[in-house]
Scaffold this motif. Structure first.
Motif: not given
Length: 410
Positions: A285, A297, A304-306, A308, A321, A325-326, A329, A333
């Motif tokens: 990731s 970043t 931030e990073f997410t 999934v 998931v 909401s994602l 952001l 992602l």
């Protein structure tokens, strides 16, 4: 008179006074090992590097902020003299000789009564390399020998047989994103010591060719929508081989706990009473985007990073998931296992407010010789997957960071 070679010895310094004169780069390199040895370290120096000062602030060493003075070596067992004042070094060396304190001189090896070897460690073994005389000292050559021996022990190319019974069990090893050089040192060493290796398709397959002929390799490849080894079968194989007294390595891609079902395997082993070691790995990731020139970043772009999983579509009742909401952001992602679902994912993100022109990058076979990058936007990514024939494994990066790096495509 012919010069005699140095006598190698390991000093047990726990609780014993060690005096270090000078707070510069030499002290910065040597102090961590002295602290790790449990020594009672006294630093005498008017100043120090920020790293050395931090050691004093943390209470790891005592610091007298002044130049060397007669009597500083009282009660010392060992001294490291590393100031920039030759005259002070000579006086301190004379004091050490008078009080029979073993003394290292960073400025004059011939005047020292002790030398610091080039050292390295590997699984409880310390390798220390010394040249035989002060006149023939070549620190770079000594360090190169040290590095070669330690690296050989760590990666298994230099194998020393164990003469005591090894502790059998299972090691869940994160192999990293695919490049065999990106497995951790500990992971590679455990792989070299294994009797049985149960390997995933996404693990660093090239490492399997290095295994000795007696090592049994079990293919647990989970090819998408093809043949696969059920998780229960993998758990049983781990348990059965460990119960036979074998050392088992479960070689997984990325990190065992990042969509790797590592905890399921650990729980099964715990229930069976099998000892298990977990070795973290570099997650795809972050490593795969990095290999493709994409920072997850970046100052002023993403704070931030997410990460999934995209193995089930957003409208699938099994999905955990929160896609709406994602979509709100502003950061990065990262979607794993989502190549065939990216069309539906993109539609969902756009429907909940994500701009359709948000940059997207797909990095296939990241960190390997077959790596390639395909750039698109949320609006075009589904078509790009089809026209460019993007296949898993691929890491999908969504966000403005895609356009930051020098590898970004127009």
């Amino acid at each position: 008179m012919a010069e005699h070679p140095a006598y190698p010895v390991g000093l047990r310094l726990t609780g014993r006074r060690v005096v270090v004169l000078g707070g510069g780069q030499v002290a910065q390199r040597r102090l961590p090992a002295l602290i790790a040895a449990g020594a009672d370290v006294l630093l005498v120096s008017p100043g120090a590097t920020p790293s050395v000062e931090a050691m004093a602030d943390a209470g790891e060493i005592a610091w007298r902020r002044r130049p060397y003075a007669e009597g500083d070596l009282a009660d010392a067992w060992y001294a490291l003299i590393a100031t920039s004042d030759p005259e002070a070094n000579a006086r301190a060396s004379a004091e050490a000789e008078a009080h029979r304190v073993w003394c290292v001189r960073s400025d004059d090896a011939e005047a020292a009564t002790a030398w610091t070897p080039a050292t390295g460690t590997s699984e409880g073994v310390t390798v220390a390399v010394l040249t035989t005389s002060a006149r023939g000292r070549d620190p770079r050559h000594t360090a190169a020998i040290r590095d070669a021996v330690v690296e050989g022990l760590r990666d298994g190319t230099l194998v020393a047989p164990h003469h005591r019974t090894r502790t059998t069990g299972v090691a869940l090893v994160g192999g990293g994103p695919g490049d065999p050089d990106l497995i951790t040192v500990r992971g590679r060493r455990l792989l070299a010591e294994a009797d049985v290796v149960i390997a995933d398709r996404l693990g660093p397959r090239d490492l399997l060719a290095e295994l000795p002929p007696h090592v049994e390799v079990i293919d647990a490849a989970k090819i998408p929508y093809g043949r696969f080894m059920a998780q229960e079968a993998i758990n049983n194989a781990l348990i059965e081989h460990a119960k036979q007294g074998k050392t088992v390595v479960r070689l997984k891609g990325g990190d065992p706990y990042v969509f790797g079902r590592g905890m399921e395997e650990l729980q099964a082993l715990a229930e069976a009473g099998i000892p298990c070691t977990v070795v973290p790995g570099i997650s795809s990731s972050i490593s795969v985007p990095g290999a493709a020139g994409i920072p997850v970043t970046h100052r002023g772009v993403a704070h931030e990073f997410t990460v999934v999983s995209g193995h089930v579509a957003p409208d699938d009742e099994r999905s955990l998931v929160d896609w709406p909401s994602l979509a709100k952001l502003t950061g990065t992602l990262v979607v794993l296992m989502g190549v065939d679902k990216i069309g539906k994912i993109a539609e969902t993100l756009i429907a909940h407010g994500k701009p359709a022109d948000t940059p997207v990058a797909l990095v296939q076979e990241g960190t390997t010789a077959a790596q390639r990058r395909v750039d698109a936007t949320l609006a075009t990514v589904a078509e790009a997957v089809r026209t460019e024939d993007v296949k898993p494994p691929a890491v999908i990066v969504i966000g403005e960071v895609v356009t930051v790096g020098p590898s970004a495509q127009a």
